[in-house]
Design an enzyme around this catalytic site. Structure first.
Site, mmCIF file in Angstrom:
data_model
loop_
_atom_site.group_PDB
_atom_site.id
_atom_site.type_symbol
_atom_site.label_atom_id
_atom_site.label_comp_id
_atom_site.label_asym_id
_atom_site.label_seq_id
_atom_site.Cartn_x
_atom_site.Cartn_y
_atom_site.Cartn_z
ATOM 1 N N CYS A 170 0.815 -1.220 0.000
ATOM 2 C CA CYS A 170 0.000 0.000 0.000
ATOM 3 C C CYS A 170 0.849 1.270 0.000
ATOM 4 O O CYS A 170 0.315 2.371 -0.017
ATOM 5 C CB CYS A 170 -0.948 -0.031 1.183
ATOM 6 S SG CYS A 170 -1.914 -1.556 1.159
ATOM 7 N N HIS A 311 -2.569 8.243 5.679
ATOM 8 C CA HIS A 311 -2.772 6.892 5.176
ATOM 9 C C HIS A 311 -4.173 6.447 5.588
ATOM 10 O O HIS A 311 -4.934 5.953 4.770
ATOM 11 C CB HIS A 311 -1.692 5.962 5.731
ATOM 12 C CG HIS A 311 -1.774 4.580 5.186
ATOM 13 N ND1 HIS A 311 -1.722 4.321 3.843
ATOM 14 C CD2 HIS A 311 -1.934 3.368 5.804
ATOM 15 C CE1 HIS A 311 -1.841 3.002 3.647
ATOM 16 N NE2 HIS A 311 -1.975 2.418 4.808
ATOM 17 N N GLU A 322 -1.077 5.927 13.367
ATOM 18 C CA GLU A 322 -0.603 7.010 12.492
ATOM 19 C C GLU A 322 -0.868 8.368 13.137
ATOM 20 O O GLU A 322 -0.001 9.251 13.129
ATOM 21 C CB GLU A 322 -1.303 6.947 11.128
ATOM 22 C CG GLU A 322 -0.819 8.059 10.180
ATOM 23 C CD GLU A 322 -1.609 8.123 8.868
ATOM 24 O OE1 GLU A 322 -2.699 7.520 8.803
ATOM 25 O OE2 GLU A 322 -1.141 8.798 7.937
ATOM 26 N N LYS A 343 -9.450 8.211 1.882
ATOM 27 C CA LYS A 343 -9.904 6.814 1.758
ATOM 28 C C LYS A 343 -11.337 6.656 2.289
ATOM 29 O O LYS A 343 -12.001 5.669 1.967
ATOM 30 C CB LYS A 343 -8.969 5.869 2.506
ATOM 31 C CG LYS A 343 -7.609 5.695 1.826
ATOM 32 C CD LYS A 343 -6.791 4.593 2.472
ATOM 33 C CE LYS A 343 -5.419 4.430 1.832
ATOM 34 N NZ LYS A 343 -4.445 5.446 2.269
ATOM 35 N N HIS A 348 -9.727 1.956 -0.176
ATOM 36 C CA HIS A 348 -8.275 1.795 -0.175
ATOM 37 C C HIS A 348 -7.838 1.149 -1.489
ATOM 38 O O HIS A 348 -8.081 -0.031 -1.717
ATOM 39 C CB HIS A 348 -7.864 0.938 1.022
ATOM 40 C CG HIS A 348 -6.392 0.868 1.256
ATOM 41 N ND1 HIS A 348 -5.471 1.474 0.414
ATOM 42 C CD2 HIS A 348 -5.668 0.282 2.244
ATOM 43 C CE1 HIS A 348 -4.256 1.243 0.880
ATOM 44 N NE2 HIS A 348 -4.346 0.526 1.976
ATOM 45 N N PHE A 407 1.918 -3.308 4.054
ATOM 46 C CA PHE A 407 2.275 -4.610 4.615
ATOM 47 C C PHE A 407 3.775 -4.836 4.415
ATOM 48 O O PHE A 407 4.352 -4.418 3.411
ATOM 49 C CB PHE A 407 1.510 -5.741 3.910
ATOM 50 C CG PHE A 407 0.079 -5.917 4.374
ATOM 51 C CD1 PHE A 407 -0.496 -5.083 5.310
ATOM 52 C CD2 PHE A 407 -0.697 -6.964 3.858
ATOM 53 C CE1 PHE A 407 -1.816 -5.258 5.733
ATOM 54 C CE2 PHE A 407 -2.017 -7.152 4.274
ATOM 55 C CZ PHE A 407 -2.579 -6.306 5.209
#
Lengths: 421, 79
Positions: A170, A311, A322, A343, A348, A407
């Site tokens: 991502c 994010h 975050e 998002k 996403h 990830f």
């Protein structure tokens, strides 16, 4: 080092085909989430996704035939078609269509993807099992490879400079833009067509992310409410698809040809969590270090930031980690910075997320407006940072930071500034 | 044109995205119809699928035009 500016934008998102149709719906606080209709979801925990609206190309709908010959569409997964569409839009927007050998060789591509041709791999595995190897298409491999988004774009537009691709889950879109900007800064290219593309919405994609407990499962009847970053009822991200591509260009190159300059890429930071394959490090240190590195590269202090495109995927763990990292970074400046997660509207887009969000950051500068975090009814934590719930907000915006975390514990932050001499 | 010829033509039009009138017997897949080496592999697979027969690699190498394909399949088609 040479300075790098953005001169062209292109995107395909669940909110529409094209930058302006998408941006208009973002600012209206709309959601691209809906019930999945293209495959059986009856046995899947998640039955919704943010799906690109297919149509005849009118009213912001996506018509693949406008971007790739039907005979070629059959050979590739959708992420390549989305990438082709976004790249064509960006090159047209930049009015950059290299014809001389010199211009072609000075223009490169770096379009990444998190997963690539997941659908085609799944379908071909079934074909192989049921009918044997002689039925596997010669286009199976080249139509699934992640770097073939760059490859197809390079061939279509005759771009003979660096032909590269990024795969960092991502973080892909943000890494692609940051790395492409560096190739220009270091002189490997004068122009780069850069971004991310993704087409993960499939039975195997949903099943895989469900197994990793990453997707929202509690809003199947109200899909538009499912992506709700920072809200106390959030329960996972909503999968999206599409592509975002920018044309990056060396500043003097852009000025010489009289190109419209949207903004300058002034900072880029990268880091690793070294913690866990899917969970972010609880102390948020990886995100903190990538943001700090980007600020250092830009020669700015945290108080110079006007807006952060987070994010913020709407997962129970990630959002607050975050936010904590951003609070640590901003310190006393927290109350003067706005941070939202687009998002909440787009879902996403995995490897395309960082690219479309960099474009939203650029549009926030262009229009002096902060896009909202929709569905943020009850924040799960208190913060001095303005999370811009529900509605877009006008304010002067000159410097934007965009975060992308993936990830594998991979983090990227990009800083973009209104062009100043 | 034979029934097999019509079916060959239909497959070629579909896979190569060319105008039907260009798909004549002496049209070469690569020189006249814009196919590349991967396209020709896929065309042979499509013929095998449509006509229920196996086209061995050495035979496939001799199928260079629309007419070559029709001739081969008139002899070897099983469906």
């Amino acid at each position: 080092m040479r300075r790098v500016v953005v001169t062209g934008l292109g995107m395909v998102t669940p909110l529409g085909c094209g930058v302006e149709p998408t941006w208009k719906r973002i600012l209206n606080g709309e959601s691209g989430a809906r019930r999945i209709e293209s495959f059986d979801v009856s046995d899947l925990q998640t039955k919704i996704a943010c799906v690109v609206p297919r149509g005849d190309g009118s009213n912001g709908s996506f018509n693949a035939d406008q971007w790739m010959e039907p005979k070629d569409q059959r050979k590739v997964d959708d992420f390549i078609i989305f990438g082709m569409a976004a790249a064509k839009q960006a090159l047209d927007d930049a009015n950059w269509h290299p014809e001389s050998e010199e211009d072609k060789c000075a223009t490169g591509t770096m379009i990444g993807s998190g997963i690539g041709g997941l659908n085609g791999i799944a379908d071909t595995a079934i074909l192989l099992k049921e009918r044997g190897p002689r039925r596997v298409s010669p286009f199976f491999i080249p139509g699934r490879l992640i770097n073939l988004a760059s490859g197809y774009v390079s061939i279509e537009h005759g771009l003979k400079g660096p032909n590269h691709s990024v795969v960092t889950a991502c973080s892909t879109g943000a890494h692609a833009i940051g790395d492409a900007a560096r190739l220009i800064a270091l002189g490997d290219a004068d122009v780069m067509v850069s971004g991310g593309a993704e087409s993960p919405i499939s039975r195997i994609g949903i099943a895989g992310f469900n197994a990793a407990r990453a997707l929202s499962t509690g809003f199947n009847e109200t899909p538009e409410k499912a992506s709700r970053p920072y809200d106390k009822d959030r329960d996972g991200f909503v999968m999206g698809e599409g592509a975002g591509v920018v044309v990056l260009e060396e500043l003097d190159h852009a000025r010489r040809r009289g190109a419209r300059i949207y903004a300058e890429v002034i900072g880029y930071g990268l880091s690793g969590d070294a913690y866990h394959i899917t969970s972010p490090s609880p102390d948020g240190d990886g995100g903190f270090r990538s943001m700090s590195a980007a600020l250092k590269r830009a020669g700015l202090t945290p108080s110079d930031l006007d807006y952060i495109n987070a994010h913020g995927t709407s997962t129970p763990l990630g959002d607050e980690i975050e936010l904590g990292a951003v609070e640590r970074l901003l310190g006393n400046a927290a109350s003067k910075v706005a941070m939202s997660s687009t998002k909440s509207s787009t879902g996403h887009l995995l490897g395309a997320a960082g690219a479309i969000e960099a474009i939203f950051a650029i549009l926030a500068i262009r229009d002096n407006v902060v896009p909202p975090t929709i569905n943020l009814d009850n924040p799960s934590v208190q913060t001095a940072i303005d999370l811009v719930p529900h509605t877009a907000k006008k304010r002067e915006i000159n410097v934007v930071l965009s975060n992308s975390f993936g990830f594998g514990g991979t983090n990227a932050s990009v800083i973009i500034r209104r062009l100043a001499d | 044109m034979s029934d097999i010829g019509e079916r060959v033509k239909k497959i070629v039009v579909e896979h190569l995205g060319v105008e039907p009138e260009k798909v004549v017997d002496n049209a070469s897949f690569i020189d006249d119809l814009g196919a590349d080496s991967l396209d020709t592999v896929e065309l042979v697979m499509a013929f095998e699928e449509e006509f229920g027969c196996e086209i061995p690699d050495d035979a496939a190498e001799t199928i260079l035009t629309v007419g070559d394909a029709t001739k081969f399949l008139e002899k070897n088609a099983k469906s």
